[in-house]
Design a protein around this motif. Structure first.
Motif, PDB file in Angstrom:
ATOM      1  N   ARG B  47     -12.909  54.252  -7.089  1.00  0.00           N
ATOM      2  CA  ARG B  47     -13.389  54.194  -8.465  1.00  0.00           C
ATOM      3  C   ARG B  47     -13.025  52.858  -9.123  1.00  0.00           C
ATOM      4  N   PHE B  52     -15.240  52.219 -12.432  1.00  0.00           N
ATOM      5  CA  PHE B  52     -15.123  53.351 -13.353  1.00  0.00           C
ATOM      6  C   PHE B  52     -13.727  53.431 -13.961  1.00  0.00           C
ATOM      7  N   VAL B  72     -19.436  47.920 -14.575  1.00  0.00           N
ATOM      8  CA  VAL B  72     -20.001  48.634 -13.423  1.00  0.00           C
ATOM      9  C   VAL B  72     -21.438  48.197 -13.122  1.00  0.00           C
ATOM     10  N   HIS B  73     -22.273  48.163 -14.165  1.00  0.00           N
ATOM     11  CA  HIS B  73     -23.692  47.983 -13.901  1.00  0.00           C
ATOM     12  C   HIS B  73     -24.046  46.579 -13.442  1.00  0.00           C
ATOM     13  N   ILE B  77     -23.055  47.441  -6.725  1.00  0.00           N
ATOM     14  CA  ILE B  77     -22.485  48.360  -5.750  1.00  0.00           C
ATOM     15  C   ILE B  77     -23.475  49.502  -5.555  1.00  0.00           C
ATOM     16  N   MET B  79     -23.253  53.722  -4.731  1.00  0.00           N
ATOM     17  CA  MET B  79     -22.241  54.765  -4.584  1.00  0.00           C
ATOM     18  C   MET B  79     -22.902  56.106  -4.315  1.00  0.00           C
ATOM     19  N   PHE B  81     -21.937  60.013  -4.559  1.00  0.00           N
ATOM     20  CA  PHE B  81     -20.899  60.827  -5.172  1.00  0.00           C
ATOM     21  C   PHE B  81     -20.712  62.126  -4.397  1.00  0.00           C
ATOM     22  N   SER B  83     -20.657  65.031  -5.594  1.00  0.00           N
ATOM     23  CA  SER B  83     -21.639  66.017  -6.065  1.00  0.00           C
ATOM     24  C   SER B  83     -23.059  65.481  -5.924  1.00  0.00           C
ATOM     25  N   ALA B  85     -24.764  63.717  -7.590  1.00  0.00           N
ATOM     26  CA  ALA B  85     -25.170  63.208  -8.910  1.00  0.00           C
ATOM     27  C   ALA B  85     -26.609  62.716  -8.915  1.00  0.00           C
ATOM     28  N   LEU B  86     -27.493  63.447  -8.276  1.00  0.00           N
ATOM     29  CA  LEU B  86     -28.917  63.114  -8.371  1.00  0.00           C
ATOM     30  C   LEU B  86     -29.389  63.480  -9.772  1.00  0.00           C
ATOM     31  N   GLY B  99     -32.694  52.487  -9.532  1.00  0.00           N
ATOM     32  CA  GLY B  99     -31.896  51.267  -9.375  1.00  0.00           C
ATOM     33  C   GLY B  99     -32.758  50.016  -9.318  1.00  0.00           C
ATOM     34  N   ARG B 146     -30.865  56.356  -2.478  1.00  0.00           N
ATOM     35  CA  ARG B 146     -30.793  55.791  -3.825  1.00  0.00           C
ATOM     36  C   ARG B 146     -29.747  54.678  -3.888  1.00  0.00           C
ATOM     37  N   ALA B 147     -28.633  54.884  -3.168  1.00  0.00           N
ATOM     38  CA  ALA B 147     -27.559  53.887  -3.187  1.00  0.00           C
ATOM     39  C   ALA B 147     -27.904  52.672  -2.326  1.00  0.00           C
ATOM     40  N   THR B 150     -31.082  49.433  -3.288  1.00  0.00           N
ATOM     41  CA  THR B 150     -30.856  48.222  -4.086  1.00  0.00           C
ATOM     42  C   THR B 150     -30.144  47.133  -3.295  1.00  0.00           C
TER      43      THR B 150
END
Lengths: 265, 365
Positions: B47, B52, B72-73, B77, B79, B81, B83, B85-86, B99, B146-147, B150
């Motif tokens: 993190r 974060f 962060v943005h 990177i 990431m 997660f 969970s 986190a979709l 992204g 998704r990660a 980019t």
């Protein structure tokens, strides 16, 4: 088998208990008799009479207007509050949340009275601003409760995921947080709207002279002679509410369902 | 793509020091696992790299750039997660495109890249579905796509396989490995599952109480653990702990709480010092001692331990013997060769091993 039939009977009993009065009211709005008596003769004359009853129509318009403004204000204030409370930590968060929903446990009678006293104490006149203020005070907790349930069910990793993908805070709010909260905003706003729309006590204390709302009008017409026009207007309100619910449900689909099912997204 | 370097990183939450002067280097294009029990600081490390959390002390570099103060943005990177986190209100396709949209790419380019990555994770036909309509393994692959789409400088994976059931997890491990090899992206993987770390990683970093205990290739940390924490965390192990009374070329005589034994070891400690030796159960040779056996006397004179079998656990390919050696419980694992069971509970056995298998542990302070 026998148990199943019994429990169905039981549920039927409860449903009858809940809905019989409303059903009778709706039925009587279509009855020709002026005195709400049987036999039932179908007629739309009370709906026609309603059209010409300007007092009742003005009162309804006023109520809709107040409730609409109240609903919008509650959504905005409630959303800002739940978003803000995400940032606060620990004991303060709990304290603020409890204080936000506290008006739920204060009787409206006392709430209305205290507002009226305050107006008098500062030697001000009753005006619409205080009507809105009173309605917002009693309706806001409903929006907050719905929004809070929703935001607590949201995965905090969603914001982090958005940031990790390169979105700044504003974009994350616009594209992730807001859409995720939208169903709760609609549901919360609708609840606040309904709370305000049928509120009698607060309006009764605070409404300026010469203005009337639907609940006040219904109350006074009972005093001075009840006509089935009241039944007709009530039936219309129930109808409109159901249509609203259906529309909201259709637009929000499963998201809304998830709120009523305990906020699981 | 770049290497990631962490220098003297310290992170405190209130009074609790979660990371204590952590140093770590993740070589370009490799997959490194942070392995440790919960609370060891592995997720905090991740993190911090993601941004974060803010470090109390120390520096984080991606390539040549110090990223401590970059939000962060802007860190570039990727990431995945725990969970996943979709974004539930977006389709798979929109999730993956998100992204790229932030990077202000043209529509055609976004479409090309999203289609390509969905093809890579074998989800081309699922673009229009919502995340909820996918299975756990599929959601996992969307999160990965998704990660990755980019092309981040570093990919961070946070226990992302632990939500899957075992069979699917093993399948995903293989798939993940394949996908990451194709993209050649520098990856940091946080897990508490040692098997997963072994299968997936080029390097394993074993963490404990906010520090790195050992970093090495999977076989290194397993075959040559530095200390008893690492040895005990990865796989099963028998420890011999005591004071060295006598040290020879390859043997030490160790005075343990349950008695004194002579052990052949990889590296002797000085006489008079405390020492810990560790040996893995599968490195032990178990031989049955028959009372009348002629070889018994001979075996008794050989190096090793003698004990009584207390339990036998049969698990198909292996049998695990729990052996009582003078009050010291020793585990031994033997490959089953399909022969009928020779050794029974209550039998006396002789345990021996190659001197290289019995490893001296660095003392922990």
């Amino acid at each position: 088998m026998k148990n199943g039939a019994l429990s169905k009977l039981y549920i039927l009993g409860i449903l009858l208990f809940l809905y019989t009065p409303i059903f009778v009211l709706m039925l009587m709005s279509f009855n020709e008799s002026r005195y709400n008596t049987l036999p039932f003769v179908f007629s739309l004359k009370w709906y026609e009479a309603l059209k010409d009853n300007t007092t009742l129509m003005t009162a309804m318009n006023n109520s809709l207007y107040i409730a609409f403004v109240t609903g919008i204000c509650c959504v905005i204030l409630g959303t800002l509050f739940v978003l803000g409370s995400q940032v606060i930590s620990g004991k303060w968060k709990g304290l603020f949340s409890s204080m936000m929903v506290m008006p739920l446990s204060i009787p409206w009678l006392i709430m209305g009275l205290s507002l009226l006293l305050m107006i008098r104490a500062f030697q001000m006149d009753k005006n619409m601003f205080f009507v809105f203020a009173g309605h917002i005070i009693i309706s806001l907790p409903y929006s907050v409760l719905v929004l809070q349930a929703r935001i607590q069910a949201l995965d905090s990793a969603l914001d982090e995921a958005s940031a990790s993908l390169g979105a700044n805070a504003l974009t994350t709010f616009r594209r992730i947080t807001l859409p995720m909260l939208a169903p709760a905003m609609v549901a919360g706003g609708f609840l606040s709207f309904m709370m305000s729309f049928d509120n009698f006590v607060i309006s009764y204390f605070l409404i300026p002279a010469g203005i009337t709302t639907l609940p006040i009008e219904i109350q006074s017409s009972i005093k001075f002679g009840f006509t089935p026009e009241i039944n007709a207007v009530s039936t219309l309100i129930i109808g409109i509410s159901l249509v609203c619910l259906a529309v909201v449900g259709a637009i929000m689909g499963s998201s809304l369902k998830s709120i009523f099912n305990g906020g699981k997204a | 793509m770049a290497n990631v370097a962490i220098k003297n990183l310290t992170k405190q939450f209130g009074d609790l020091t979660v990371l204590d002067q952590l140093n770590l280097e993740i070589p370009d294009g490799t997959l490194v696992s942070l392995l440790g029990s919960s609370g060891c600081g592995k997720t905090t490390t991740l993190r911090l790299i993601a941004g974060f959390e803010q470090a109390n002390e120390g520096e984080i570099y991606i390539g040549e750039e110090r990223i401590n103060d970059i939000p962060v943005h802007k860190r570039n990177i990727g990431m995945v997660f725990q969970s996943y986190a979709l974004f539930p209100h977006m389709t798979v396709w929109q999730n993956v495109a998100y992204g790229l949209e932030q990077r202000k790419l043209g529509k055609d380019e976004i479409k090309k890249k999203v289609d390509a990555i969905l093809n890579l994770v074998k989800l081309s036909d699922y673009g229009m579905r919502k995340p909820k309509q996918l299975s756990g393994g599929q959601q996992q692959r969307v999160a990965l796509a998704r990660a990755l789409v980019t092309e981040p400088s570093v990919l961070l994976l946070d226990e992302c396989l632990s939500a899957l059931d075992k069979k699917l997890r093993v399948e995903m491990q293989v798939e993940l490995r394949g996908i990451l090899e194709k993209t050649g992206i520098t990856t940091l993987f946080v897990t508490h599952d040692q098997e997963e770390a072994m299968t997936l990683s080029d390097w394993i970093v074993v963490m404990n109480r906010g520090r790195v205990e050992q970093m090495g290739k999977p076989y290194e940390v397993y075959e040559h653990p530095k200390n008893s924490f690492v040895a005990g965390f990865l796989g099963k192990v028998n420890f011999f702990e005591g004071r060295v009374v006598e040290a020879d070329k390859n043997t030490v005589t160790l005075e343990m709480s349950c008695g004194t034994s002579q052990l052949n070891v990889n590296e002797v400690s000085e006489a008079g010092k405390d020492a810990v030796y560790a040996i893995r159960p599968e490195k032990l040779h178990v031989k049955k001692l028959e009372a009348k056996d002629e070889s018994a006397t001979q075996l008794r004179n050989e190096l090793g331990l003698i004990g009584t079998v207390q339990f036998i656990t049969y698990s198909g390919n292996l049998s695990t013997y729990t052996i009582d050696c003078n009050g010291k419980t020793v585990l031994a694992e033997v490959q089953n060769q399909g022969k009928p069971e020779e050794i029974k509970v209550g039998d006396k056995v002789h345990l021996s091993w190659e001197s290289t298998s019995c490893m001296r542990m660095e003392e922990q302070k």
